[in-house]
Design a protein around this motif. Structure first.
Motif, PDB file in Angstrom:
ATOM      1  N   LEU A   5      22.033 -13.830 -26.701  1.00  0.00           N
ATOM      2  CA  LEU A   5      21.933 -14.390 -28.047  1.00  0.00           C
ATOM      3  C   LEU A   5      22.345 -13.365 -29.099  1.00  0.00           C
ATOM      4  N   ALA A   6      21.948 -12.110 -28.905  1.00  0.00           N
ATOM      5  CA  ALA A   6      22.346 -11.080 -29.863  1.00  0.00           C
ATOM      6  C   ALA A   6      23.866 -10.938 -29.891  1.00  0.00           C
ATOM      7  N   ALA A   7      24.497 -10.920 -28.719  1.00  0.00           N
ATOM      8  CA  ALA A   7      25.960 -10.794 -28.668  1.00  0.00           C
ATOM      9  C   ALA A   7      26.636 -12.001 -29.293  1.00  0.00           C
ATOM     10  N   ALA A   8      26.112 -13.192 -29.014  1.00  0.00           N
ATOM     11  CA  ALA A   8      26.705 -14.405 -29.573  1.00  0.00           C
ATOM     12  C   ALA A   8      26.615 -14.417 -31.087  1.00  0.00           C
ATOM     13  N   LEU A   9      25.480 -13.970 -31.636  1.00  0.00           N
ATOM     14  CA  LEU A   9      25.333 -13.957 -33.093  1.00  0.00           C
ATOM     15  C   LEU A   9      26.163 -12.834 -33.726  1.00  0.00           C
ATOM     16  N   CYS A  10      26.328 -11.731 -33.015  1.00  0.00           N
ATOM     17  CA  CYS A  10      27.217 -10.682 -33.530  1.00  0.00           C
ATOM     18  C   CYS A  10      28.652 -11.205 -33.617  1.00  0.00           C
ATOM     19  N   ALA A  11      29.043 -12.058 -32.669  1.00  0.00           N
ATOM     20  CA  ALA A  11      30.382 -12.648 -32.714  1.00  0.00           C
ATOM     21  C   ALA A  11      30.541 -13.571 -33.916  1.00  0.00           C
ATOM     22  N   LEU A  12      29.419 -14.082 -34.448  1.00  0.00           N
ATOM     23  CA  LEU A  12      29.465 -14.930 -35.638  1.00  0.00           C
ATOM     24  C   LEU A  12      29.344 -14.123 -36.932  1.00  0.00           C
ATOM     25  N   GLY A  13      29.256 -12.801 -36.810  1.00  0.00           N
ATOM     26  CA  GLY A  13      29.238 -11.971 -38.013  1.00  0.00           C
ATOM     27  C   GLY A  13      27.971 -11.175 -38.246  1.00  0.00           C
ATOM     28  N   CYS A  14      26.950 -11.352 -37.407  1.00  0.00           N
ATOM     29  CA  CYS A  14      25.747 -10.533 -37.557  1.00  0.00           C
ATOM     30  C   CYS A  14      26.026  -9.108 -37.086  1.00  0.00           C
ATOM     31  N   ALA A  15      25.204  -8.172 -37.516  1.00  0.00           N
ATOM     32  CA  ALA A  15      25.316  -6.779 -37.085  1.00  0.00           C
ATOM     33  C   ALA A  15      24.219  -6.484 -36.074  1.00  0.00           C
ATOM     34  N   LEU A  16      24.547  -5.692 -35.064  1.00  0.00           N
ATOM     35  CA  LEU A  16      23.573  -5.342 -34.034  1.00  0.00           C
ATOM     36  C   LEU A  16      22.636  -4.248 -34.538  1.00  0.00           C
ATOM     37  N   VAL A  17      21.339  -4.474 -34.365  1.00  0.00           N
ATOM     38  CA  VAL A  17      20.336  -3.448 -34.652  1.00  0.00           C
ATOM     39  C   VAL A  17      20.067  -2.618 -33.404  1.00  0.00           C
ATOM     40  N   SER A  18      19.778  -3.307 -32.293  1.00  0.00           N
ATOM     41  CA  SER A  18      19.518  -2.625 -31.029  1.00  0.00           C
ATOM     42  C   SER A  18      19.522  -3.662 -29.914  1.00  0.00           C
ATOM     43  N   ASP A  19      19.703  -3.190 -28.688  1.00  0.00           N
ATOM     44  CA  ASP A  19      19.722  -4.087 -27.540  1.00  0.00           C
ATOM     45  C   ASP A  19      18.674  -3.666 -26.522  1.00  0.00           C
ATOM     46  N   ASP A  20      17.819  -4.607 -26.131  1.00  0.00           N
ATOM     47  CA  ASP A  20      16.876  -4.474 -25.015  1.00  0.00           C
ATOM     48  C   ASP A  20      15.658  -3.613 -25.310  1.00  0.00           C
ATOM     49  N   LEU A  21      15.723  -2.781 -26.322  1.00  0.00           N
ATOM     50  CA  LEU A  21      14.618  -1.902 -26.696  1.00  0.00           C
ATOM     51  C   LEU A  21      14.587  -1.824 -28.213  1.00  0.00           C
ATOM     52  N   LEU A  22      13.404  -2.063 -28.783  1.00  0.00           N
ATOM     53  CA  LEU A  22      13.286  -2.083 -30.244  1.00  0.00           C
ATOM     54  C   LEU A  22      12.004  -1.382 -30.649  1.00  0.00           C
ATOM     55  N   ARG A  23      12.128  -0.425 -31.555  1.00  0.00           N
ATOM     56  CA  ARG A  23      10.958   0.243 -32.111  1.00  0.00           C
ATOM     57  C   ARG A  23      10.599  -0.392 -33.444  1.00  0.00           C
ATOM     58  N   VAL A  24       9.304  -0.731 -33.590  1.00  0.00           N
ATOM     59  CA  VAL A  24       8.794  -1.312 -34.836  1.00  0.00           C
ATOM     60  C   VAL A  24       7.789  -0.343 -35.429  1.00  0.00           C
ATOM     61  N   ASP A  25       7.954  -0.044 -36.715  1.00  0.00           N
ATOM     62  CA  ASP A  25       7.105   0.940 -37.376  1.00  0.00           C
ATOM     63  C   ASP A  25       6.757   0.416 -38.766  1.00  0.00           C
ATOM     64  N   ASN A  26       5.491  -0.036 -38.928  1.00  0.00           N
ATOM     65  CA  ASN A  26       5.035  -0.563 -40.219  1.00  0.00           C
ATOM     66  C   ASN A  26       5.946  -1.668 -40.741  1.00  0.00           C
ATOM     67  N   GLY A  27       6.309  -2.584 -39.860  1.00  0.00           N
ATOM     68  CA  GLY A  27       7.114  -3.728 -40.255  1.00  0.00           C
ATOM     69  C   GLY A  27       8.595  -3.452 -40.370  1.00  0.00           C
ATOM     70  N   MET A  28       9.016  -2.229 -40.053  1.00  0.00           N
ATOM     71  CA  MET A  28      10.435  -1.868 -40.088  1.00  0.00           C
ATOM     72  C   MET A  28      10.930  -1.628 -38.665  1.00  0.00           C
ATOM     73  N   VAL A  29      12.212  -1.919 -38.439  1.00  0.00           N
ATOM     74  CA  VAL A  29      12.809  -1.648 -37.136  1.00  0.00           C
ATOM     75  C   VAL A  29      13.907  -0.602 -37.301  1.00  0.00           C
ATOM     76  N   HIS A  30      14.072   0.209 -36.273  1.00  0.00           N
ATOM     77  CA  HIS A  30      15.030   1.314 -36.315  1.00  0.00           C
ATOM     78  C   HIS A  30      16.272   0.966 -35.506  1.00  0.00           C
ATOM     79  N   PRO A  31      17.451   1.299 -36.001  1.00  0.00           N
ATOM     80  CA  PRO A  31      18.659   1.124 -35.193  1.00  0.00           C
ATOM     81  C   PRO A  31      18.541   1.882 -33.874  1.00  0.00           C
ATOM     82  N   GLY A  32      19.082   1.255 -32.809  1.00  0.00           N
ATOM     83  CA  GLY A  32      18.985   1.873 -31.496  1.00  0.00           C
ATOM     84  C   GLY A  32      20.271   1.720 -30.718  1.00  0.00           C
ATOM     85  N   GLY A  33      20.174   1.085 -29.558  1.00  0.00           N
ATOM     86  CA  GLY A  33      21.326   0.942 -28.686  1.00  0.00           C
ATOM     87  C   GLY A  33      22.508   0.285 -29.386  1.00  0.00           C
TER      88      GLY A  33
END
Length: 304
Positions: A147-175
Motif C-alpha cells: 500500500l505504501a508503494a502504491a500510494l507513493c506511485a500516486l504522488g505520496c512521499a515515503l516516510v519509512s518502510d516496515d519499521l516506524l519510530r513514533v515519538d510524542n506523536g511525531m514519526v521519524h524518516p527511516g527506510g
C-alpha cells in the motif's frame, strides 16, 4: 568504507551500506564489520530478551544480554554489542550471504536498538498524506509495503518502510525503500533491485526528510469479498489491543521494554486515530481503488 546515516532519529555510522537517509554528526549507533567466524546454534550466554524458533524448534534468532548483548542468527551472523547495542560488531558465518546484512541491520537490529532504549516502534510502513503521516500497521503479509508503494506511485512521499519510530506523536524518516513481495512486483517501476531475501527493493521518487506528525494509523484488511474501500474508526481500547498484536520484534521478553511499549501505545491511541481499512484485494488493484483509498486518507487528521 564507513557510511553515515540519519534515520529514526538516530545518527548511524556503519561499515555496511544501508538503505537509509544519509546524515552527519555524532552517531548514536556504530556498526563495525568484524572478522567472519562460526556462528553456533547455541544461545549466547545471559538473559534472553527475545527469541523466535522455527517449526522444528531450532532457533531462528535469539537476543541475549550477558557480558555482551548479542543478537544471533545461528549459522548466519552475530551482532555483538554493548549493553544497549550502541557499539556493535557484525560477524558473518563463513560462506553466508553478506547481502542479508543490510536487510537485518535496517530492520531487526535498528528495531532492537530502539526498543532497548524504550522508544516506541511500530511494525508499519508510512507515507506523507497532506501535512501528516499515515502509517499502515500490521504483521508481515498484510500489505503494508504494498500500500505504501502504491500510494507513493500516486504522488505520496515515503516516510519509512516496515519499521516506524513514533515519538510524542511525531514519526521519524527511516527506510528509503519499499521491499515488495512477489505478488506486488507490478508496482515496481524505476530504481529497483533484488534483495538477498528474495524481495524487490523499490526506491520511491519522493522521500520525507524531516519528522512529521502522525495523522493516523491504518490496519489494512485485504478482502476478496469487497469492491470498495471502507474505513472503520476503532475505539481506544480496541485500537490498543489491535496495535499490540503486531510487534516489530517477535518473541520479545524484556519486561522493561514491554512496559515502555505498552505505555507508548496507550498514549498513541489517545492522541492518534486508528482505523481498520477493508481494501479490495490486490495487486493488481481494480481501477479506482487506490484513488479511493487516497481520497479516504486525506481527511484523517481531522477525525481525531
Amino acid at each position: 568504507m564507513t557510511h553515515r546515516y540519519h534515520a529514526y532519529g538516530l545518527g548511524i555510522r556503519s561499515d555496511v551500506p544501508l538503505p537509509l537517509p544519509p546524515g552527519t554528526g555524532a552517531p548514536n549507533l556504530v556498526l563495525r564489520r568484524g572478522p567472519d567466524r562460526e556462528i553456533p546454534h547455541e544461545r549466547p550466554p545471559g538473559e534472553r530478551l527475545a527469541e523466535v524458533a522455527r517449526p522444528d524448534h531450532s532457533i531462528f534468532y535469539t537476543l541475549a544480554r550477558g557480558p555482551r548483548t548479542v543478537l544471533r542468527y545461528p549459522g548466519l551472523c552475530d551482532f555483538d554489542g554493548d549493553d544497549k547495542l550502541e557499539r556493535v560488531t557484525v560477524h558473518l558465518h563463513p560462506g553466508a550471504d553478506d547481502g542479508l546484512l543490510p536487510v537485518l541491520i535496517s530492520g531487526a537490529v535498528l528495531a532492537v536498538h530502539l526498543m532497548l532504549h524504550h522508544a516506541l516502534v511500530l511494525h508499519a510502513s508510512a507515507v506523507r498524506v497532506d501535512d501528516g503521516a499515515v502509517a499502515f500497521v500490521g504483521s508481515s503479509g498484510m500489505g503494508k509495503s504494498t500500500l505504501a508503494a502504491a500510494l507513493c506511485a500516486l504522488g505520496c512521499a515515503l516516510v519509512s518502510d516496515d519499521l516506524l519510530r513514533v515519538d510524542n506523536g511525531m514519526v521519524h524518516p527511516g527506510g528509503t525503500e519499499n521491499r515488495l513481495r512477489e505478488n506486488a512486483r507490478e508496482l515496481a517501476t524505476g530504481d529497483t533491485y533484488e534483495t538477498a531475501d528474495g524481495r524487490l527493493a523499490l526506491r520511491p521518487r519522493t522521500l520525507v526528510d524531516a519528522p512529521l506528525p502522525l495523522a493516523a494509523c491504518v490496519i489494512p484488511r485485504p478482502s476478496r469479498e469487497v469492491r470498495a474501500v471502507a474505513l472503520r474508526r476503532l475505539g481506544a481500547a480496541e485500537a490498543l489491543l489491535r496495535l499490540s498484536r503486531y510487534p516489530r520484534v517477535l518473541g520479545w521478553r524484556d519486561a522493561a521494554s514491554m512496559a515502555a511499549t505498552f505505555q507508548g501505545l496507550g498514549d498513541l491511541v489517545e492522541r492518534v486515530p486508528v482505523f481498520e481499512a477493508t481494501i479490495p484485494w490486490g495487486p493488481p488493484f481494480e481501477e479506482g481503488v487506490l484513488a479511493d483509498l487516497l481520497a479516504a486518507l486525506h481527511p484523517l487528521d481531522q477525525r481525531a
